[in-house]
Design a protein around this motif. Structure first.
Motif, PDB file in Angstrom:
ATOM      1  N   SER A  61       0.981  -0.979  -0.025  1.00 40.42           N
ATOM      2  CA  SER A  61      -0.093   0.136   0.080  1.00 40.42           C
ATOM      3  C   SER A  61       0.955   1.230   0.011  1.00 40.42           C
ATOM      4  CB  SER A  61      -0.832  -0.110   1.170  1.00 40.42           C
ATOM      5  OG  SER A  61      -1.378   1.163   1.446  1.00 40.42           O
ATOM      6  N   VAL A  63       0.505   3.974   1.267  1.00 44.83           N
ATOM      7  CA  VAL A  63       0.438   4.528   2.531  1.00 44.83           C
ATOM      8  C   VAL A  63       1.829   4.459   3.367  1.00 44.83           C
ATOM      9  CG1 VAL A  63      -0.664   4.479   4.905  1.00 44.83           C
ATOM     10  CG2 VAL A  63      -1.892   4.305   2.833  1.00 44.83           C
ATOM     11  N   LEU A  66       4.436   7.312   4.304  1.00 42.35           N
ATOM     12  CA  LEU A  66       4.523   7.936   5.257  1.00 42.35           C
ATOM     13  C   LEU A  66       5.737   7.604   5.926  1.00 42.35           C
ATOM     14  CD1 LEU A  66       0.788   7.943   6.438  1.00 42.35           C
ATOM     15  CD2 LEU A  66       2.114   9.874   5.671  1.00 42.35           C
TER      16      LEU A  66
END
Lengths: 166, 143
Positions: A61, A63, A66
């Protein structure tokens, strides 16, 4: 801190005689900056490569970027404060003063260690402790990238000596 | 020609400067040719590797900016070190981009090899250009 660094570098020089041919002390800051740059940008490209290779398989992912962002913020925070300010030897104290500089540094290391722990957590939760046959490399790449960003920030911070500034 | 006259020593420096300039231009052209070959060969056929030219253009900029700020500097300054850090990042990116493209399958690995060879030659030419221009003045320019 400086004395311990020179002891470690003396030990490294003993084991690798080739390293004596390069003139270290005068160019120490440049080597630290170059090594730190290679580690930092190498780990960012490692993440990009892993994202490109594993996004189609559904095991990744975006994400996770981050963590890269958090690691980079920690890098800049750690290096925003000079060693002289933290040890109280600086001429002018700035807005935060010596106490503020130490607090900033502590918070920056807090963020850096949190990034490391987060990458370990994601690696174990999503790529190791999962039933079935899944690729492990994305989790390893995630951990290595966060570890290398941390090492890069340490190298940039402590690998350069401030004796040479005017 | 300047090289033929051995008695006149004032020209010897300019002759070596010309030779160095021509050599650097040749190296730059060889590098760019290799890059284009990596794109234009029939079995590769993809023009994605040309994106590394973006990194070639960006590479000298941080150190040029840092030099402007501190001409009479002591050995090194934090500004110059950050410029070296940024330049290292740009060089690493110029080598990593073709590798990521080849890993993803957008270009072939042969094209990646051509592009990385071209990058090596081109960056060595840039480093040689800096040596040539700054060997008399600024102390400890890059090395």
């Amino acid at each position: 801190m400086q004395f311990q660094e020179s002891k470690m570098s003396a030990a490294c020089l003993e084991f690798f005689p080739f390293l004596n041919t390069i003139e270290w002390e005068n160019h120490r800051n440049k080597f630290a900056a170059i090594g730190s740059g290679v580690l930092f940008f190498g780990s960012v490209w490692l993440m990009i490569d892993t994202s490109v290779a594993y996004s189609p398989t559904g095991h990744w992912s975006n994400v996770y970027f981050l963590l890269t962002l958090a690691g980079s913020i920690a890098f800049f925070m750690i290096n925003a404060v000079s060693n002289h300010q933290v040890t109280g030897q600086a001429m002018d104290e700035g807005i935060l003063g010596t106490k503020g500089a130490r607090l900033w540094m502590m918070f920056a290391f807090f963020l850096a260690f949190s990034t490391l722990v987060a990458s370990l957590w994601i690696m174990f939760a999503n790529f190791v402790l999962v039933e079935g046959d899944i690729p492990n490399w994305p989790g390893l790449a995630l951990f290595f990238h966060s570890f290398f960003i941390f090492i890069s920030s340490l190298l940039y911070k402590f690998g350069r000596s401030e004796e040479m500034y005017g | 020609m300047c090289c033929r006259d051995n008695d006149d020593f004032s020209d010897s420096n300019s002759c070596s400067v010309f030779a160095a300039l021509i050599g650097l231009a040749l190296a730059g052209v060889v590098g760019l040719t290799l890059l284009l070959v990596g794109c234009a060969l029939p079995e590769y056929g993809s023009w994605w590797p040309l994106f590394v030219v973006f990194f070639y253009i960006l590479a000298p900029i941080p150190t040029a900016i840092a030099r402007r700020f501190n001409y009479d500097a002591p050995t090194t300054t934090p500004c110059m070190e950050f410029a070296i850090f940024a330049t290292t990042g740009i060089v690493v990116s110029a080598f990593a981009l073709p590798a990521v493209l080849a890993h993803a399958g957008t270009i072939r690995w042969g094209a990646c090899f051509f592009t990385n060879t071209a990058s090596t030659i081109f960056f060595l030419a840039i480093v040689a250009y800096y040596y040539m221009n700054h060997e008399d003045g600024w102390n400890a320019a890059i090395y």
